[in-house]
Design a protein around this motif. Structure first.
Motif, PDB file in Angstrom:
ATOM      1  N   LYS A  25     -38.087  -0.608   6.054  1.00  0.00           N
ATOM      2  CA  LYS A  25     -37.981   0.503   6.993  1.00  0.00           C
ATOM      3  C   LYS A  25     -39.115   1.486   6.775  1.00  0.00           C
ATOM      4  O   LYS A  25     -39.776   1.489   5.731  1.00  0.00           O
ATOM      5  N   CYS A  34     -31.252  -5.454   7.469  1.00  0.00           N
ATOM      6  CA  CYS A  34     -32.430  -4.593   7.366  1.00  0.00           C
ATOM      7  C   CYS A  34     -33.113  -4.857   6.027  1.00  0.00           C
ATOM      8  O   CYS A  34     -32.502  -4.669   4.967  1.00  0.00           O
ATOM      9  N   GLN A  50     -37.497  -0.150  11.741  1.00  0.00           N
ATOM     10  CA  GLN A  50     -36.835  -1.091  10.846  1.00  0.00           C
ATOM     11  C   GLN A  50     -37.292  -2.524  11.123  1.00  0.00           C
ATOM     12  O   GLN A  50     -37.592  -2.874  12.270  1.00  0.00           O
TER      13      GLN A  50
END
Length: 207
Positions: A62, A59, A48
């Motif tokens: 990813k 985030c 991530q």
């Protein structure tokens, strides 16, 4: 925000502005995606990229492996800076700012979450010295994460990259390898952002 067929996520045409000049406007996700994929393929674990947003880490990209049992990452998920792998960002805040971003009471996600301020600040200092954050079950009991800071051109840290894996299949040898690989990946992203520091971010640590 859309998901690619290989498990990666993109932020569409969103541009993250770094620095003050037009030349420093960089699509961070576009820069990071091939590096995240390379890291994910080398480790066969979830990777991530997290970006600081005030007192949280967000985030923004990813990579997930195709294996059946893996850590599930969610683009857009937020975590407090003081818990788990996000400490790789918090460690680089000025000392007075560290205190200002902390809530009055530190929520414990698991029994391993650091909720004592003195202990937390000591851990942040250690992370800053080693440029590596190792989280063992701080946000989820069964999760181990190894993260490294991402530096901008001016040397400030605004993001981090982490490898997340199930604890049952992650031993000290794996963590040593993750340290080396995540450090190299964070160095590549930092260099892409114009950082001129030492690209070999993390060092060896006693586990």
């Amino acid at each position: 925000m859309s998901q690619e067929s290989d498990g990666r996520w993109r932020l569409g045409n969103a541009i993250l502005v770094l620095g003050t000049s037009a030349s420093s406007q960089i699509d961070l996700v576009k820069l990071a995606n091939p590096i995240l994929e390379d890291l994910g393929l080398k480790t066969n674990e979830t990777v991530q990229l997290r970006l600081r947003d005030k007192n949280e880490a967000l985030c923004i990209a990813k990579y997930e492996p195709s294996r059946d049992l893996r850590v599930h990452a969610v683009v857009g998920r937020r975590r407090p800076l003081y818990a788990g792998s996000s400490k790789a960002i918090m460690a680089y805040l000025p000392e007075d700012e560290r205190e200002s971003v902390l809530p009055q009471e530190l929520k414990a996600f698991t029994g391993n979450t650091i909720t004592d301020r003195s202990r937390l600040f000591a851990e942040l200092d250690r992370i800053r010295q080693t440029r590596i954050c190792i989280s063992r079950g701080e946000v989820s009991d069964q999760l181990v994460a190894v993260s490294a800071p991402v530096f901008s051109a001016d040397g400030s840290v605004f993001a981090s990259i982490n490898i997340a894996a199930p604890a049952f299949r992650t031993d000290d040898t794996d963590i040593e390898r993750f340290i080396r690989l995540v450090s190299e990946a964070a160095g590549r992203i930092s260099e892409g952002l114009g950082w001129k520091g030492d690209a070999s971010l993390g060092g060896r640590m006693a586990l």
